[in-house]
Design a protein around this motif. Structure first.
Motif, PDB file in Angstrom:
ATOM      1  N   GLY A 214       0.826  -1.211   0.000  1.00 42.09           N
ATOM      2  CA  GLY A 214       0.000   0.000   0.000  1.00 42.09           C
ATOM      3  C   GLY A 214       0.858   1.257   0.000  1.00 42.09           C
ATOM      4  N   MET A 215       1.842   1.320  -0.904  1.00 38.00           N
ATOM      5  CA  MET A 215       2.699   2.516  -0.931  1.00 38.00           C
ATOM      6  C   MET A 215       1.880   3.783  -1.196  1.00 38.00           C
ATOM      7  N   ASN A 216       0.832   3.653  -2.012  1.00 36.87           N
ATOM      8  CA  ASN A 216      -0.040   4.822  -2.250  1.00 36.87           C
ATOM      9  C   ASN A 216      -0.753   5.220  -0.956  1.00 36.87           C
ATOM     10  N   GLU A 217      -1.145   4.231  -0.174  1.00 37.36           N
ATOM     11  CA  GLU A 217      -1.833   4.504   1.094  1.00 37.36           C
ATOM     12  C   GLU A 217      -0.935   5.301   2.049  1.00 37.36           C
ATOM     13  N   VAL A 218       0.336   4.870   2.207  1.00 38.32           N
ATOM     14  CA  VAL A 218       1.171   5.545   3.213  1.00 38.32           C
ATOM     15  C   VAL A 218       1.536   6.972   2.783  1.00 38.32           C
ATOM     16  N   LYS A 265      -3.667  -2.057  -3.289  1.00 43.07           N
ATOM     17  CA  LYS A 265      -3.764  -0.939  -4.249  1.00 43.07           C
ATOM     18  C   LYS A 265      -5.093  -0.220  -4.054  1.00 43.07           C
ATOM     19  N   ALA A 266      -6.165  -1.017  -3.887  1.00 47.43           N
ATOM     20  CA  ALA A 266      -7.498  -0.425  -3.705  1.00 47.43           C
ATOM     21  C   ALA A 266      -7.600   0.287  -2.359  1.00 47.43           C
ATOM     22  N   VAL A 267      -6.924  -0.270  -1.338  1.00 45.81           N
ATOM     23  CA  VAL A 267      -6.876   0.436  -0.042  1.00 45.81           C
ATOM     24  C   VAL A 267      -6.252   1.817  -0.254  1.00 45.81           C
ATOM     25  N   GLY A 268      -5.202   1.850  -1.070  1.00 44.89           N
ATOM     26  CA  GLY A 268      -4.544   3.120  -1.370  1.00 44.89           C
ATOM     27  C   GLY A 268      -5.408   4.047  -2.220  1.00 44.89           C
ATOM     28  N   PHE A 269      -6.174   3.487  -3.163  1.00 42.12           N
ATOM     29  CA  PHE A 269      -7.096   4.341  -3.948  1.00 42.12           C
ATOM     30  C   PHE A 269      -8.059   5.054  -2.980  1.00 42.12           C
ATOM     31  N   GLU A 270      -8.572   4.264  -2.039  1.00 44.73           N
ATOM     32  CA  GLU A 270      -9.566   4.820  -1.105  1.00 44.73           C
ATOM     33  C   GLU A 270      -8.936   5.910  -0.241  1.00 44.73           C
ATOM     34  N   ALA A 344     -12.857  -1.927   3.436  1.00 45.76           N
ATOM     35  CA  ALA A 344     -14.251  -1.705   3.849  1.00 45.76           C
ATOM     36  C   ALA A 344     -14.330  -0.598   4.893  1.00 45.76           C
ATOM     37  N   GLN A 345     -13.388  -0.611   5.827  1.00 44.77           N
ATOM     38  CA  GLN A 345     -13.371   0.391   6.892  1.00 44.77           C
ATOM     39  C   GLN A 345     -13.131   1.782   6.316  1.00 44.77           C
ATOM     40  N   GLY A 346     -12.236   1.863   5.341  1.00 48.29           N
ATOM     41  CA  GLY A 346     -11.958   3.147   4.701  1.00 48.29           C
ATOM     42  C   GLY A 346     -13.164   3.660   3.937  1.00 48.29           C
ATOM     43  N   LEU A 347     -13.803   2.771   3.188  1.00 49.09           N
ATOM     44  CA  LEU A 347     -14.995   3.185   2.426  1.00 49.09           C
ATOM     45  C   LEU A 347     -16.106   3.622   3.373  1.00 49.09           C
ATOM     46  N   PHE A 348     -16.218   2.942   4.512  1.00 44.28           N
ATOM     47  CA  PHE A 348     -17.235   3.309   5.497  1.00 44.28           C
ATOM     48  C   PHE A 348     -16.976   4.695   6.081  1.00 44.28           C
ATOM     49  N   ARG A 349     -15.700   5.059   6.207  1.00 48.32           N
ATOM     50  CA  ARG A 349     -15.394   6.391   6.752  1.00 48.32           C
ATOM     51  C   ARG A 349     -16.006   7.488   5.885  1.00 48.32           C
ATOM     52  N   VAL A 350     -16.092   7.214   4.576  1.00 49.30           N
ATOM     53  CA  VAL A 350     -16.595   8.217   3.641  1.00 49.30           C
ATOM     54  C   VAL A 350     -18.112   8.097   3.483  1.00 49.30           C
ATOM     55  N   ASN A 351     -18.581   6.870   3.366  1.00 51.82           N
ATOM     56  CA  ASN A 351     -20.000   6.604   3.112  1.00 51.82           C
ATOM     57  C   ASN A 351     -20.442   5.521   4.098  1.00 51.82           C
ATOM     58  N   HIS A 352     -21.260   5.910   5.091  1.00 52.31           N
ATOM     59  CA  HIS A 352     -21.594   4.976   6.178  1.00 52.31           C
ATOM     60  C   HIS A 352     -22.660   3.968   5.738  1.00 52.31           C
ATOM     61  N   ASP A 353     -22.369   3.279   4.652  1.00 50.60           N
ATOM     62  CA  ASP A 353     -23.320   2.311   4.112  1.00 50.60           C
ATOM     63  C   ASP A 353     -23.204   1.000   4.890  1.00 50.60           C
ATOM     64  N   VAL A 354     -24.361   0.406   5.157  1.00 50.57           N
ATOM     65  CA  VAL A 354     -24.390  -0.802   5.989  1.00 50.57           C
ATOM     66  C   VAL A 354     -23.670  -1.983   5.333  1.00 50.57           C
TER      67      VAL A 354
END
Ligand SMILES: [Zn+2]
Length: 433
Positions: A214-218, A265-270, A344-354
Protein backbone atom coordinates in the motif's frame (compact mmCIF):
# COMPACT_ATOMS: atom_id res chain seq x y z
CA UNK A 1 -27.89 -10.81 9.64
CA UNK A 2 -27.85 -7.75 11.81
CA UNK A 3 -27.72 -4.28 10.38
CA UNK A 4 -25.65 -1.40 11.51
CA UNK A 5 -27.72 0.98 13.58
CA UNK A 6 -27.56 4.70 13.48
CA UNK A 7 -28.60 5.80 16.94
CA UNK A 8 -30.02 9.12 17.84
CA UNK A 9 -27.79 10.35 20.62
CA UNK A 10 -29.25 8.92 23.79
CA UNK A 11 -28.00 7.21 26.89
CA UNK A 12 -26.56 4.50 24.64
CA UNK A 13 -23.99 6.82 23.19
CA UNK A 14 -23.10 8.13 26.61
CA UNK A 15 -21.99 4.64 27.52
CA UNK A 16 -19.15 5.04 25.04
CA UNK A 17 -18.15 8.60 25.65
CA UNK A 18 -19.74 11.95 25.20
CA UNK A 19 -16.52 13.89 25.15
CA UNK A 20 -14.27 12.01 22.77
CA UNK A 21 -12.32 14.48 20.67
CA UNK A 22 -12.54 14.26 16.92
CA UNK A 23 -10.02 11.94 15.34
CA UNK A 24 -8.31 14.07 12.75
CA UNK A 25 -6.42 11.20 11.12
CA UNK A 26 -9.16 8.64 10.49
CA UNK A 27 -12.55 10.33 10.11
CA UNK A 28 -15.50 8.82 12.00
CA UNK A 29 -13.17 6.52 13.92
CA UNK A 30 -12.75 6.09 17.65
CA UNK A 31 -9.25 5.71 19.01
CA UNK A 32 -8.49 2.22 20.26
CA UNK A 33 -8.18 3.49 23.84
CA UNK A 34 -11.82 4.65 23.71
CA UNK A 35 -13.27 1.17 23.32
CA UNK A 36 -12.52 -1.68 25.71
CA UNK A 37 -13.34 -5.27 24.80
CA UNK A 38 -15.23 -7.32 27.39
CA UNK A 39 -15.04 -11.10 27.86
CA UNK A 40 -15.75 -13.12 24.72
CA UNK A 41 -13.93 -14.70 21.79
CA UNK A 42 -12.55 -11.42 20.50
CA UNK A 43 -11.05 -10.41 23.83
CA UNK A 44 -9.67 -13.93 24.17
CA UNK A 45 -8.01 -13.59 20.76
CA UNK A 46 -6.67 -10.16 21.61
CA UNK A 47 -5.18 -11.25 24.94
CA UNK A 48 -3.73 -14.45 23.51
CA UNK A 49 -2.13 -12.57 20.64
CA UNK A 50 -0.31 -10.28 23.05
CA UNK A 51 1.16 -13.36 24.74
CA UNK A 52 2.25 -14.59 21.31
CA UNK A 53 3.88 -11.27 20.41
CA UNK A 54 5.87 -11.35 23.63
CA UNK A 55 7.54 -14.57 22.53
CA UNK A 56 9.21 -13.05 19.46
CA UNK A 57 12.93 -12.28 19.55
CA UNK A 58 13.04 -8.61 18.65
CA UNK A 59 16.77 -8.56 17.92
CA UNK A 60 16.32 -11.31 15.36
CA UNK A 61 13.50 -9.31 13.80
CA UNK A 62 15.70 -6.20 13.69
CA UNK A 63 18.83 -7.96 12.37
CA UNK A 64 18.13 -7.30 8.65
CA UNK A 65 17.88 -3.56 9.35
CA UNK A 66 21.23 -3.50 11.13
CA UNK A 67 22.91 -5.61 8.45
CA UNK A 68 21.67 -3.29 5.70
CA UNK A 69 22.93 -0.28 7.65
CA UNK A 70 26.39 -1.83 7.99
CA UNK A 71 25.97 -2.35 11.73
CA UNK A 72 26.66 -5.48 13.74
CA UNK A 73 23.40 -7.41 14.25
CA UNK A 74 22.66 -8.38 17.85
CA UNK A 75 21.21 -11.75 16.84
CA UNK A 76 20.91 -14.01 13.83
CA UNK A 77 18.28 -12.94 11.30
CA UNK A 78 15.47 -15.39 10.68
CA UNK A 79 16.34 -17.78 7.91
CA UNK A 80 12.90 -18.33 6.43
CA UNK A 81 11.39 -15.98 3.88
CA UNK A 82 14.84 -14.60 3.16
CA UNK A 83 14.49 -12.00 0.47
CA UNK A 84 11.62 -10.45 2.39
CA UNK A 85 13.93 -9.70 5.31
CA UNK A 86 12.41 -7.17 7.67
CA UNK A 87 8.84 -7.26 6.42
CA UNK A 88 7.44 -9.03 9.49
CA UNK A 89 9.41 -6.51 11.58
CA UNK A 90 7.28 -3.67 10.24
CA UNK A 91 4.08 -5.56 11.09
CA UNK A 92 5.47 -6.33 14.55
CA UNK A 93 6.10 -2.63 15.14
CA UNK A 94 2.52 -1.85 14.04
CA UNK A 95 1.13 -4.53 16.35
CA UNK A 96 3.07 -3.26 19.38
CA UNK A 97 1.84 0.27 18.70
CA UNK A 98 -1.77 -0.91 18.37
CA UNK A 99 -1.58 -2.87 21.62
CA UNK A 100 -0.06 0.06 23.42
CA UNK A 101 -2.80 2.30 22.00
CA UNK A 102 -5.55 -0.15 22.95
CA UNK A 103 -4.37 -1.29 26.37
CA UNK A 104 -1.60 1.03 27.57
CA UNK A 105 0.56 -2.07 28.08
CA UNK A 106 3.96 -0.75 29.18
CA UNK A 107 5.87 -3.75 27.85
CA UNK A 108 4.56 -2.90 24.35
CA UNK A 109 5.62 0.71 24.76
CA UNK A 110 9.13 -0.26 25.92
CA UNK A 111 9.58 -2.72 23.10
CA UNK A 112 8.20 -0.28 20.53
CA UNK A 113 10.60 2.40 21.75
CA UNK A 114 13.49 -0.07 21.65
CA UNK A 115 12.68 -0.95 18.04
CA UNK A 116 12.47 2.71 17.10
CA UNK A 117 15.81 3.52 18.71
CA UNK A 118 17.49 0.60 16.92
CA UNK A 119 15.90 1.64 13.62
CA UNK A 120 17.06 5.21 14.21
CA UNK A 121 20.64 3.96 14.67
CA UNK A 122 20.30 2.25 11.27
CA UNK A 123 18.89 5.38 9.69
CA UNK A 124 21.65 7.55 11.16
CA UNK A 125 24.31 5.13 9.94
CA UNK A 126 23.01 5.38 6.38
CA UNK A 127 22.36 9.11 6.51
CA UNK A 128 19.84 9.35 3.66
CA UNK A 129 16.57 8.82 5.53
CA UNK A 130 16.38 5.16 4.57
CA UNK A 131 15.79 2.33 6.99
CA UNK A 132 14.82 -1.12 5.79
CA UNK A 133 15.69 -4.78 5.62
CA UNK A 134 15.58 -5.29 1.82
CA UNK A 135 18.66 -7.35 0.85
CA UNK A 136 21.23 -5.26 -1.04
CA UNK A 137 18.91 -2.33 -0.32
CA UNK A 138 21.25 0.52 -1.27
CA UNK A 139 22.17 -1.15 -4.56
CA UNK A 140 18.58 -2.03 -5.46
CA UNK A 141 17.23 1.45 -4.79
CA UNK A 142 20.12 3.16 -6.61
CA UNK A 143 19.29 1.02 -9.64
CA UNK A 144 15.60 1.91 -9.43
CA UNK A 145 16.49 5.59 -9.10
CA UNK A 146 18.56 5.32 -12.27
CA UNK A 147 15.57 3.92 -14.17
CA UNK A 148 16.34 0.20 -13.96
CA UNK A 149 12.96 -0.71 -12.46
CA UNK A 150 13.29 -4.30 -13.67
CA UNK A 151 15.84 -5.00 -10.96
CA UNK A 152 12.95 -5.21 -8.50
CA UNK A 153 11.93 -8.55 -10.00
CA UNK A 154 15.31 -10.03 -9.01
CA UNK A 155 14.72 -9.07 -5.38
CA UNK A 156 11.20 -10.46 -5.02
CA UNK A 157 8.98 -7.53 -3.92
CA UNK A 158 11.05 -4.71 -2.32
CA UNK A 159 8.32 -2.03 -2.29
CA UNK A 160 5.88 -4.49 -0.70
CA UNK A 161 8.53 -5.16 1.94
CA UNK A 162 9.24 -1.45 2.47
CA UNK A 163 5.53 -0.68 2.84
CA UNK A 164 5.57 -2.59 6.13
CA UNK A 165 8.32 -0.32 7.48
CA UNK A 166 6.47 2.80 6.37
CA UNK A 167 3.26 1.50 7.95
CA UNK A 168 5.05 0.43 11.13
CA UNK A 169 6.43 3.93 11.64
CA UNK A 170 3.06 5.51 10.85
CA UNK A 171 1.35 3.23 13.36
CA UNK A 172 4.03 3.90 16.00
CA UNK A 173 3.09 7.56 15.61
CA UNK A 174 -0.71 7.20 15.34
CA UNK A 175 -1.39 4.38 17.79
CA UNK A 176 1.86 4.58 19.77
CA UNK A 177 2.03 8.39 20.01
CA UNK A 178 5.74 8.41 19.16
CA UNK A 179 7.00 11.70 17.74
CA UNK A 180 10.31 9.99 16.94
CA UNK A 181 8.43 7.54 14.72
CA UNK A 182 6.75 10.44 12.95
CA UNK A 183 10.10 12.06 12.17
CA UNK A 184 11.48 8.76 10.87
CA UNK A 185 8.32 8.22 8.83
CA UNK A 186 8.73 11.56 7.05
CA UNK A 187 12.45 10.99 6.49
CA UNK A 188 11.57 7.66 4.91
CA UNK A 189 8.85 9.31 2.79
CA UNK A 190 11.37 11.85 1.54
CA UNK A 191 13.86 9.09 0.78
CA UNK A 192 11.14 7.25 -1.23
CA UNK A 193 10.31 10.47 -3.07
CA UNK A 194 13.95 10.75 -4.15
CA UNK A 195 13.85 7.20 -5.54
CA UNK A 196 10.84 7.71 -7.80
CA UNK A 197 11.40 11.37 -8.65
CA UNK A 198 13.57 10.64 -11.74
CA UNK A 199 11.13 8.03 -13.12
CA UNK A 200 8.71 8.89 -15.92
CA UNK A 201 5.13 7.62 -15.97
CA UNK A 202 5.97 4.64 -18.16
CA UNK A 203 8.72 3.54 -15.81
CA UNK A 204 6.37 3.97 -12.84
CA UNK A 205 3.67 1.84 -14.46
CA UNK A 206 6.23 -0.83 -15.27
CA UNK A 207 7.58 -0.75 -11.72
CA UNK A 208 4.06 -1.06 -10.28
CA UNK A 209 3.57 -4.39 -12.05
CA UNK A 210 5.63 -5.77 -9.16
CA UNK A 211 3.74 -6.07 -5.88
CA UNK A 212 4.14 -2.87 -3.89
CA UNK A 213 1.74 -3.22 -0.94
CA UNK A 214 0.00 0.00 0.00
CA UNK A 215 2.70 2.52 -0.93
CA UNK A 216 -0.04 4.82 -2.25
CA UNK A 217 -1.83 4.50 1.09
CA UNK A 218 1.17 5.54 3.21
CA UNK A 219 1.89 8.58 1.04
CA UNK A 220 -1.76 9.65 1.35
CA UNK A 221 -1.27 9.22 5.11
CA UNK A 222 1.81 11.45 4.93
CA UNK A 223 -0.41 14.12 3.41
CA UNK A 224 -2.98 13.57 6.18
CA UNK A 225 -0.23 14.03 8.78
CA UNK A 226 1.41 17.08 7.21
CA UNK A 227 -0.98 18.79 4.78
CA UNK A 228 1.93 18.88 2.32
CA UNK A 229 0.56 18.22 -1.18
CA UNK A 230 3.88 16.80 -2.41
CA UNK A 231 2.97 13.60 -0.56
CA UNK A 232 -0.47 13.48 -2.13
CA UNK A 233 1.15 13.80 -5.57
CA UNK A 234 3.37 10.83 -4.74
CA UNK A 235 0.36 8.82 -3.55
CA UNK A 236 -1.14 9.41 -7.00
CA UNK A 237 2.12 8.42 -8.71
CA UNK A 238 1.81 5.04 -6.98
CA UNK A 239 -1.47 4.47 -8.85
CA UNK A 240 -1.18 1.29 -10.91
CA UNK A 241 -3.23 2.23 -13.95
CA UNK A 242 -3.67 -1.32 -15.18
CA UNK A 243 -5.98 -1.86 -12.21
CA UNK A 244 -7.17 1.69 -11.47
CA UNK A 245 -8.35 2.51 -15.00
CA UNK A 246 -10.27 -0.73 -15.30
CA UNK A 247 -11.95 -0.28 -11.91
CA UNK A 248 -12.89 3.27 -12.84
CA UNK A 249 -14.57 1.98 -16.00
CA UNK A 250 -16.40 -0.69 -13.99
CA UNK A 251 -14.57 -3.55 -15.71
CA UNK A 252 -13.44 -6.51 -13.60
CA UNK A 253 -9.98 -7.46 -14.94
CA UNK A 254 -8.85 -9.46 -11.89
CA UNK A 255 -9.06 -13.00 -13.34
CA UNK A 256 -5.84 -14.86 -12.70
CA UNK A 257 -4.13 -12.04 -10.84
CA UNK A 258 -2.27 -12.41 -7.56
CA UNK A 259 -4.99 -11.34 -5.15
CA UNK A 260 -3.11 -9.73 -2.28
CA UNK A 261 -1.03 -7.69 -4.71
CA UNK A 262 -4.26 -5.99 -5.81
CA UNK A 263 -6.20 -5.43 -2.58
CA UNK A 264 -3.70 -2.97 -1.02
CA UNK A 265 -3.76 -0.94 -4.25
CA UNK A 266 -7.50 -0.43 -3.71
CA UNK A 267 -6.88 0.44 -0.04
CA UNK A 268 -4.54 3.12 -1.37
CA UNK A 269 -7.10 4.34 -3.95
CA UNK A 270 -9.57 4.82 -1.11
CA UNK A 271 -7.13 6.61 1.20
CA UNK A 272 -5.97 8.82 -1.69
CA UNK A 273 -9.62 9.65 -2.38
CA UNK A 274 -10.15 10.79 1.22
CA UNK A 275 -7.11 13.07 1.02
CA UNK A 276 -8.01 14.46 -2.42
CA UNK A 277 -11.34 15.50 -0.92
CA UNK A 278 -9.56 17.20 1.97
CA UNK A 279 -7.23 18.92 -0.50
CA UNK A 280 -10.24 20.46 -2.27
CA UNK A 281 -10.10 18.23 -5.36
CA UNK A 282 -13.60 16.68 -5.32
CA UNK A 283 -13.63 15.40 -8.91
CA UNK A 284 -10.43 13.42 -8.50
CA UNK A 285 -11.59 12.29 -5.06
CA UNK A 286 -14.77 10.90 -6.61
CA UNK A 287 -12.77 9.00 -9.24
CA UNK A 288 -10.47 7.37 -6.70
CA UNK A 289 -13.42 6.48 -4.48
CA UNK A 290 -15.28 5.00 -7.45
CA UNK A 291 -12.31 2.79 -8.39
CA UNK A 292 -11.88 1.64 -4.78
CA UNK A 293 -15.59 0.98 -4.32
CA UNK A 294 -15.93 -1.01 -7.55
CA UNK A 295 -12.95 -3.13 -6.50
CA UNK A 296 -14.51 -3.71 -3.09
CA UNK A 297 -17.88 -4.66 -4.61
CA UNK A 298 -16.54 -7.21 -7.07
CA UNK A 299 -14.15 -8.80 -4.59
CA UNK A 300 -16.49 -8.87 -1.57
CA UNK A 301 -19.61 -9.86 -3.48
CA UNK A 302 -18.47 -11.78 -6.59
CA UNK A 303 -15.04 -13.11 -5.66
CA UNK A 304 -15.33 -14.14 -2.00
CA UNK A 305 -16.61 -17.39 -0.53
CA UNK A 306 -19.09 -17.63 2.34
CA UNK A 307 -16.71 -16.82 5.18
CA UNK A 308 -15.53 -13.62 3.50
CA UNK A 309 -12.14 -14.82 2.22
CA UNK A 310 -10.90 -14.78 -1.36
CA UNK A 311 -8.30 -16.41 -3.63
CA UNK A 312 -7.02 -19.93 -4.02
CA UNK A 313 -3.28 -20.51 -4.40
CA UNK A 314 -3.08 -16.76 -3.71
CA UNK A 315 -4.76 -15.90 -7.06
CA UNK A 316 -8.25 -14.91 -8.17
CA UNK A 317 -9.88 -17.75 -10.14
CA UNK A 318 -11.95 -17.19 -13.28
CA UNK A 319 -15.64 -18.07 -12.93
CA UNK A 320 -14.88 -21.40 -14.67
CA UNK A 321 -12.25 -22.18 -12.03
CA UNK A 322 -14.44 -21.72 -8.97
CA UNK A 323 -14.58 -25.43 -8.18
CA UNK A 324 -10.87 -25.08 -7.42
CA UNK A 325 -11.98 -23.90 -4.00
CA UNK A 326 -13.19 -27.43 -3.26
CA UNK A 327 -9.94 -29.06 -4.34
CA UNK A 328 -7.16 -26.62 -3.70
CA UNK A 329 -5.06 -27.12 -0.58
CA UNK A 330 -4.32 -23.40 -0.61
CA UNK A 331 -7.64 -21.68 0.10
CA UNK A 332 -8.25 -18.00 0.87
CA UNK A 333 -5.21 -16.19 2.26
CA UNK A 334 -5.47 -14.35 5.58
CA UNK A 335 -3.65 -11.20 4.34
CA UNK A 336 -6.30 -10.64 1.67
CA UNK A 337 -9.05 -10.44 4.26
CA UNK A 338 -6.93 -8.21 6.50
CA UNK A 339 -6.65 -5.81 3.57
CA UNK A 340 -10.29 -6.17 2.47
CA UNK A 341 -11.30 -5.16 6.00
CA UNK A 342 -9.05 -2.12 5.76
CA UNK A 343 -10.72 -1.26 2.47
CA UNK A 344 -14.25 -1.71 3.85
CA UNK A 345 -13.37 0.39 6.89
CA UNK A 346 -11.96 3.15 4.70
CA UNK A 347 -15.00 3.18 2.43
CA UNK A 348 -17.24 3.31 5.50
CA UNK A 349 -15.39 6.39 6.75
CA UNK A 350 -16.59 8.22 3.64
CA UNK A 351 -20.00 6.60 3.11
CA UNK A 352 -21.59 4.98 6.18
CA UNK A 353 -23.32 2.31 4.11
CA UNK A 354 -24.39 -0.80 5.99
CA UNK A 355 -22.96 -3.15 3.35
CA UNK A 356 -19.40 -2.31 4.46
CA UNK A 357 -20.30 -3.06 8.09
CA UNK A 358 -21.97 -6.33 7.06
CA UNK A 359 -18.81 -7.42 5.28
CA UNK A 360 -16.71 -6.46 8.30
CA UNK A 361 -18.90 -8.64 10.52
CA UNK A 362 -18.88 -11.57 8.13
CA UNK A 363 -15.15 -11.56 7.53
CA UNK A 364 -14.09 -10.81 11.11
CA UNK A 365 -16.25 -13.49 12.71
CA UNK A 366 -15.84 -16.18 10.10
CA UNK A 367 -12.31 -15.68 8.84
CA UNK A 368 -10.04 -13.41 10.86
CA UNK A 369 -11.03 -14.78 14.26
CA UNK A 370 -10.34 -18.29 13.00
CA UNK A 371 -6.88 -17.47 11.64
CA UNK A 372 -5.51 -17.63 15.19
CA UNK A 373 -5.12 -20.94 17.00
CA UNK A 374 -7.38 -20.49 20.06
CA UNK A 375 -4.89 -22.14 22.43
CA UNK A 376 -1.32 -21.54 21.29
CA UNK A 377 -1.99 -18.38 19.28
CA UNK A 378 -0.26 -19.40 16.03
CA UNK A 379 -1.29 -17.76 12.75
CA UNK A 380 -2.83 -19.32 9.64
CA UNK A 381 -1.77 -18.62 6.07
CA UNK A 382 -4.46 -20.41 4.07
CA UNK A 383 -8.01 -21.36 5.07
CA UNK A 384 -8.91 -24.08 2.57
CA UNK A 385 -12.55 -24.86 1.78
CA UNK A 386 -11.42 -28.35 0.75
CA UNK A 387 -13.50 -30.94 2.63
CA UNK A 388 -11.69 -32.69 5.49
CA UNK A 389 -8.58 -30.64 4.90
CA UNK A 390 -6.55 -28.98 7.68
CA UNK A 391 -4.81 -25.72 8.42
CA UNK A 392 -1.19 -25.03 9.24
CA UNK A 393 -0.39 -22.67 12.12
CA UNK A 394 2.83 -20.74 12.63
CA UNK A 395 4.98 -20.89 15.74
CA UNK A 396 6.71 -17.86 17.26
CA UNK A 397 10.17 -17.23 15.79
CA UNK A 398 9.55 -19.84 13.12
CA UNK A 399 7.05 -19.10 10.34
CA UNK A 400 7.67 -15.65 8.84
CA UNK A 401 4.92 -15.75 6.21
CA UNK A 402 3.11 -12.62 5.08
CA UNK A 403 0.05 -13.79 7.03
CA UNK A 404 2.12 -13.97 10.22
CA UNK A 405 2.77 -10.27 9.75
CA UNK A 406 -0.84 -9.27 9.17
CA UNK A 407 -1.87 -11.83 11.80
CA UNK A 408 0.13 -9.96 14.45
CA UNK A 409 -2.02 -6.89 13.77
CA UNK A 410 -5.43 -8.50 13.23
CA UNK A 411 -6.27 -9.19 16.86
CA UNK A 412 -4.95 -5.87 18.16
CA UNK A 413 -7.58 -3.61 16.65
CA UNK A 414 -10.96 -5.28 17.04
CA UNK A 415 -12.06 -2.22 19.01
CA UNK A 416 -11.61 0.13 16.09
CA UNK A 417 -14.76 -0.58 14.10
CA UNK A 418 -17.25 -1.65 16.78
CA UNK A 419 -18.49 1.93 16.93
CA UNK A 420 -18.18 4.86 14.53
CA UNK A 421 -19.26 8.46 14.83
CA UNK A 422 -20.22 11.32 12.62
CA UNK A 423 -20.98 14.60 14.35
CA UNK A 424 -23.51 13.72 17.03
CA UNK A 425 -24.42 10.41 15.38
CA UNK A 426 -23.17 7.15 16.80
CA UNK A 427 -23.00 3.98 14.71
CA UNK A 428 -22.98 0.52 16.27
CA UNK A 429 -21.34 -1.63 13.62
CA UNK A 430 -20.32 -4.85 15.32
CA UNK A 431 -21.91 -6.84 18.12
CA UNK A 432 -18.66 -7.52 19.92
CA UNK A 433 -18.79 -7.22 23.71
ZN1 LIG B 1 -0.46 -13.53 3.50
Amino acid sequence: MKKSFLLVVTAASLMVSCSTPNNSFYDSTFELADVQLLEGPFKHAMDLNLKTLKQYDVDRLLAPYLIQAGLEPKAEPFSNWSGLDGHVTGHYLSALAMYYGATGDEWCKERMDYMLSEMKSCKDALGNGYVGGVPDGQKVWDEVRSGNVRILGKYWVPWYNMHKTFAGLRDAWYYGKSEMAKKMFFDLCDWGASVIEPLDDKQMESMLNTEYGGMNEVYADAYAMSGDTKYLDIAKRFTHHRIFDSMLEGVDNLDGLHANTQVPKAVGFERTSEMLAKAGLPDEATEYNKAADFFWKIVSQDRSIAFGGNSRSEHFPTSEQWLDYIDDVQGPESCNTNNMLKLAQGLFRVNHDVSYADFMERALLNHILSTQHPEHGGYVYFTPARPEHYRVYSQPNSGMWCCVGTGMENHAKYGEFIYAKDGDDLYVNLYIP
